[in-house]
Design an enzyme around this catalytic site. Structure first.
Site, PDB file in Angstrom:
ATOM      1  N   ASP A  13       0.838  -1.198   0.000  1.00  0.00           N
ATOM      2  CA  ASP A  13       0.000   0.000   0.000  1.00  0.00           C
ATOM      3  C   ASP A  13       0.873   1.249   0.000  1.00  0.00           C
ATOM      4  O   ASP A  13       2.007   1.233   0.488  1.00  0.00           O
ATOM      5  CB  ASP A  13      -0.908   0.013   1.228  1.00  0.00           C
ATOM      6  CG  ASP A  13      -1.963  -1.086   1.179  1.00  0.00           C
ATOM      7  OD1 ASP A  13      -2.288  -1.543   0.071  1.00  0.00           O
ATOM      8  OD2 ASP A  13      -2.455  -1.489   2.253  1.00  0.00           O
TER       9      ASP A  13
ATOM     10  N   TYR B 181       6.967  -8.255   8.691  1.00  0.00           N
ATOM     11  CA  TYR B 181       6.584  -6.856   8.844  1.00  0.00           C
ATOM     12  C   TYR B 181       6.841  -6.400  10.277  1.00  0.00           C
ATOM     13  O   TYR B 181       6.824  -7.205  11.208  1.00  0.00           O
ATOM     14  CB  TYR B 181       5.087  -6.664   8.573  1.00  0.00           C
ATOM     15  CG  TYR B 181       4.617  -7.001   7.193  1.00  0.00           C
ATOM     16  CD1 TYR B 181       4.513  -6.016   6.216  1.00  0.00           C
ATOM     17  CD2 TYR B 181       4.235  -8.293   6.859  1.00  0.00           C
ATOM     18  CE1 TYR B 181       4.041  -6.314   4.942  1.00  0.00           C
ATOM     19  CE2 TYR B 181       3.767  -8.608   5.592  1.00  0.00           C
ATOM     20  CZ  TYR B 181       3.679  -7.613   4.640  1.00  0.00           C
ATOM     21  OH  TYR B 181       3.219  -7.913   3.385  1.00  0.00           O
TER      22      TYR B 181
ATOM     23  N   ASP C  73      -6.713   1.010   8.339  1.00  0.00           N
ATOM     24  CA  ASP C  73      -5.464   1.720   8.637  1.00  0.00           C
ATOM     25  C   ASP C  73      -5.790   3.207   8.759  1.00  0.00           C
ATOM     26  O   ASP C  73      -6.966   3.595   8.789  1.00  0.00           O
ATOM     27  CB  ASP C  73      -4.389   1.445   7.568  1.00  0.00           C
ATOM     28  CG  ASP C  73      -4.826   1.870   6.168  1.00  0.00           C
ATOM     29  OD1 ASP C  73      -5.803   2.645   6.036  1.00  0.00           O
ATOM     30  OD2 ASP C  73      -4.193   1.423   5.194  1.00  0.00           O
TER      31      ASP C  73
END
Length: 299
Positions: free
Chosen positions: A38, A66, A80
């Site tokens: 993203d 991550y 998010d």
């Protein structure tokens, strides 16, 4: 030009933006990426060039790592910080380390996950984010994912005034895992709205962040005529396969897509000739021979 370039993607860019930039820097059209990031996420984005575009699927088969943060106390449309706030619920007191660590551990193994509406997963030929942007709802398919490790990396921070708590994590997971959704599911364990408030990808496709170049690094390598030193061989995508070096006679068969008579195994085998993996072959029980699965034919 054939190979893989592990790029450290900057925030604010889409994965397609990076592909377009690399095409311009290398002056070649045959460029693709492995595993979308993203725009708000930075980190490892393997870029495949030339014949290496044929191994994108194999790069995606590697696990990913991550690091980021989960904030409890509100949720958004996108799971998010890019989305609109849809729910708030203040925490009267923070979760304890014991509660956090127990729940993170419980969220490892083989899990069932429902992808977010703002994602590229297709339903009835349309991407979920297309439904979301049109204000439409659709039943989302459940997916099986694997989370290998999910741990807290440093003490959480509690904002008593806002009634929010931010938890810092590192997660190792398999293909198709939405970390945004892991964040939301973590909050759900406590009946709290949650968002993924920060994320960076540390590893993907067998590459670590330490191996990555920025786009500026790649431009500099081009200008200094040393691209060959920064482009990784496409063999890196095939590290998980059993590699067999073939003879000159076998190469004459393989380069024409012929069948190979070798002892049977259930594994896909990577055939190496002239220092490069040239093809992937798989045993066919009907023909009782190895047949081509993926032809690469690297010079």
């Amino acid at each position: 030009m054939d190979g893989i370039i592990p790029i450290n993607k900057e925030r604010g860019m889409t994965s397609h933006d990076v592909v377009a930039k690399v095409r311009g820097i290398l002056r070649t059209k045959k460029v693709g990426h492995s595993g979308t990031l993203d725009p708000s996420v930075d980190g490892v984005l393997p870029i495949c060039v030339g014949r290496a575009t044929k191994v994108v699927d194999y790069l995606m088969g590697f696990g990913k790592v991550y690091q980021g943060s989960i904030t409890l106390g509100f949720s958004t449309t996108t799971e998010d910080l890019d989305g609109e706030v849809v729910e708030t619920k203040k925490l009267d007191e923070p979760l304890t380390d014991e509660q956090i660590n127990q729940t993170l551990t419980a969220m490892t193994g083989t899990l069932i996950q429902i992808p977010p509406m703002y994602s590229a997963v297709k339903v009835k030929g349309r991407k979920l984010y297309e439904y979301a942007r049109a204000g439409e709802t659709v039943e989302r398919p459940q997916r099986q994912i694997k989370v290998y490790d999910f741990v807290q990396t440093r003490p959480s921070i509690f904002d008593a005034e806002k009634g929010q708590q931010t938890i810092y994590f590192k997660v190792s997971c398999g293909k198709g895992t939405y970390v945004r959704t892991l964040a939301v599911d973590f909050g759900r364990h406590f009946g709290l709205p949650a968002v993924m408030s920060d994320l960076s990808r540390l590893a993907s496709g067998g590459f670590k962040i330490e191996e990555c170049l920025t786009l500026s690094d790649l431009e500099q390598a081009r200008d200094e005529d040393r691209l060959s030193t920064v482009i990784q061989p496409l063999d890196r995508a095939l590290d998980n396969f059993n590699t067999i070096t073939i003879s000159d006679i076998e190469w004459e068969i393989v380069k024409n897509g012929g069948f190979l008579n070798r002892p049977q195994t259930d594994e896909i085998i990577a055939l190496k000739y002239n220092g490069n993996i040239q093809a992937l072959y798989q045993y066919d029980t009907n023909r009782q021979n190895y047949i081509p699965k993926k032809m690469l034919l690297v010079r």
